[in-house]
Scaffold this motif. Structure first.
Motif, PDB file in Angstrom:
ATOM      1  N   THR A   1      20.822  -2.095 -36.423  1.00  0.00           N
ATOM      2  CA  THR A   1      21.230  -3.208 -35.557  1.00  0.00           C
ATOM      3  C   THR A   1      21.216  -2.784 -34.090  1.00  0.00           C
ATOM      4  O   THR A   1      20.688  -3.503 -33.224  1.00  0.00           O
ATOM      5  CB  THR A   1      22.636  -3.706 -35.950  1.00  0.00           C
TER       6      THR A   1
ATOM      7  N   GLN B   1      17.668  -2.419 -32.861  1.00  0.00           N
ATOM      8  CA  GLN B   1      17.067  -3.742 -32.631  1.00  0.00           C
ATOM      9  C   GLN B   1      17.570  -4.333 -31.311  1.00  0.00           C
ATOM     10  O   GLN B   1      16.801  -4.914 -30.543  1.00  0.00           O
ATOM     11  CB  GLN B   1      17.373  -4.680 -33.795  1.00  0.00           C
ATOM     12  N   GLU B   2      18.848  -4.176 -31.044  1.00  0.00           N
ATOM     13  CA  GLU B   2      19.418  -4.678 -29.781  1.00  0.00           C
ATOM     14  C   GLU B   2      18.811  -3.950 -28.580  1.00  0.00           C
ATOM     15  O   GLU B   2      18.496  -4.570 -27.561  1.00  0.00           O
ATOM     16  CB  GLU B   2      20.942  -4.516 -29.785  1.00  0.00           C
ATOM     17  N   LYS B   3      18.628  -2.630 -28.689  1.00  0.00           N
ATOM     18  CA  LYS B   3      18.018  -1.866 -27.606  1.00  0.00           C
ATOM     19  C   LYS B   3      16.588  -2.332 -27.343  1.00  0.00           C
ATOM     20  O   LYS B   3      16.170  -2.476 -26.182  1.00  0.00           O
ATOM     21  CB  LYS B   3      18.012  -0.365 -27.933  1.00  0.00           C
ATOM     22  N   LYS B   4      15.834  -2.537 -28.419  1.00  0.00           N
ATOM     23  CA  LYS B   4      14.452  -3.004 -28.242  1.00  0.00           C
ATOM     24  C   LYS B   4      14.427  -4.389 -27.612  1.00  0.00           C
ATOM     25  O   LYS B   4      13.598  -4.669 -26.731  1.00  0.00           O
ATOM     26  CB  LYS B   4      13.713  -3.009 -29.597  1.00  0.00           C
ATOM     27  N   SER B   5      15.333  -5.250 -28.039  1.00  0.00           N
ATOM     28  CA  SER B   5      15.417  -6.597 -27.478  1.00  0.00           C
ATOM     29  C   SER B   5      15.793  -6.543 -25.991  1.00  0.00           C
ATOM     30  O   SER B   5      15.204  -7.250 -25.167  1.00  0.00           O
ATOM     31  CB  SER B   5      16.441  -7.411 -28.256  1.00  0.00           C
ATOM     32  N   ASP B   6      16.756  -5.697 -25.659  1.00  0.00           N
ATOM     33  CA  ASP B   6      17.160  -5.535 -24.258  1.00  0.00           C
ATOM     34  C   ASP B   6      15.998  -5.044 -23.409  1.00  0.00           C
ATOM     35  O   ASP B   6      15.773  -5.521 -22.292  1.00  0.00           O
ATOM     36  CB  ASP B   6      18.336  -4.561 -24.134  1.00  0.00           C
ATOM     37  N   ARG B   7      15.251  -4.096 -23.941  1.00  0.00           N
ATOM     38  CA  ARG B   7      14.100  -3.551 -23.187  1.00  0.00           C
ATOM     39  C   ARG B   7      13.033  -4.623 -22.993  1.00  0.00           C
ATOM     40  O   ARG B   7      12.428  -4.718 -21.914  1.00  0.00           O
ATOM     41  CB  ARG B   7      13.531  -2.323 -23.912  1.00  0.00           C
ATOM     42  N   ALA B   8      12.798  -5.446 -23.992  1.00  0.00           N
ATOM     43  CA  ALA B   8      11.823  -6.531 -23.858  1.00  0.00           C
ATOM     44  C   ALA B   8      12.290  -7.544 -22.810  1.00  0.00           C
ATOM     45  O   ALA B   8      11.476  -8.050 -22.015  1.00  0.00           O
ATOM     46  CB  ALA B   8      11.608  -7.209 -25.210  1.00  0.00           C
ATOM     47  N   LYS B   9      13.574  -7.827 -22.777  1.00  0.00           N
ATOM     48  CA  LYS B   9      14.110  -8.755 -21.758  1.00  0.00           C
ATOM     49  C   LYS B   9      13.932  -8.173 -20.360  1.00  0.00           C
ATOM     50  O   LYS B   9      13.567  -8.886 -19.416  1.00  0.00           O
ATOM     51  CB  LYS B   9      15.592  -9.034 -22.025  1.00  0.00           C
TER      52      LYS B   9
ATOM     53  N   ASP C   1      10.434  -8.697 -19.308  1.00  0.00           N
ATOM     54  CA  ASP C   1      10.198 -10.084 -18.901  1.00  0.00           C
ATOM     55  C   ASP C   1      10.725 -10.337 -17.493  1.00  0.00           C
ATOM     56  O   ASP C   1      10.069 -11.003 -16.678  1.00  0.00           O
ATOM     57  CB  ASP C   1      10.859 -11.059 -19.884  1.00  0.00           C
TER      58      ASP C   1
ATOM     59  N   ILE D   1      10.136   1.065 -26.266  1.00  0.00           N
ATOM     60  CA  ILE D   1      10.411   0.413 -27.560  1.00  0.00           C
ATOM     61  C   ILE D   1       9.916   1.296 -28.706  1.00  0.00           C
ATOM     62  O   ILE D   1      10.589   1.450 -29.724  1.00  0.00           O
ATOM     63  CB  ILE D   1       9.791  -1.001 -27.592  1.00  0.00           C
TER      64      ILE D   1
END
Length: 182
Positions: A53, A56-64, A67, A102
């Motif tokens: 979890t 996944q949050e770290k990868k999501s933060d990096r993608a944000k 962006d 990521i």
């Protein structure tokens, strides 16, 4: 005599109780060990789920973050500060760096997951070996009890004297069962 027979039976009964107590203690100890190993494996599973979890949050933060960086670049180029080619290069650099980040996050997650899985397998194998050892001890205790009980009964009912008399009749020299057990 009757008194010696009663003593023999009492001795066998006491030995049976001692063997049963030893075996029960071994079974309790193994049950506790099984319970502890299961709890440790479950804890490793819980940690793995939590790490999944977090990863996944770290990868999501990096993608944000990527962006947002791309949005900033696009806004800056709208003012005419960057050419389209330059903007493309910067966007590629931001995306590439984010992709590497990521990838590292995922690689670290997989490595940690593999280590926890190895720990779990090791715990299970150690517990299984301990279970086999416990079962062997219980079997040895039980067989020892029966061997001793049969020996006591054999001796208590005059079996040794009967064997001695059989050997004395059939053998040219007198043999003794005392020699058989040493």
């Amino acid at each position: 005599t009757v008194g010696s027979m009663v003593m023999m039976v009492a001795s066998i009964a006491m030995s049976a109780m001692e063997t049963s107590a030893k075996n029960s203690a071994l079974k309790r100890k193994q049950a506790e060990s099984n319970k502890q190993a299961a709890a440790q494996v479950e804890e490793l599973k819980r940690i793995t789920g939590r790490e999944d979890t977090i990863s996944q949050e770290k990868k999501s933060d990096r993608a944000k973050e990527m962006d947002i960086s791309l949005g900033v670049l696009m806004a800056a180029s709208a003012d005419g500060g960057r050419t389209e080619v330059g903007l493309g290069r910067l966007a590629g650099a931001v995306a590439g760096t984010s992709g590497l980040d990521i990838g590292r996050i995922e690689s670290n997650r997989q490595e940690q997951k593999s280590q926890r899985r190895s720990q779990s397998v090791s715990m299970i194998e150690e517990n299984f070996a301990q279970q086999q050892s416990t079962n062997e001890q219980i079997s040895n205790n039980t067989m020892s009890f029966f061997g001793n009980a049969v020996g006591s009964a054999f001796t208590g009912f005059g079996g040794e004297a009967k064997l001695d008399s059989m050997f004395a009749k059939s053998a040219p020299t007198k043999l003794s069962t005392a020699n058989l057990w040493t």
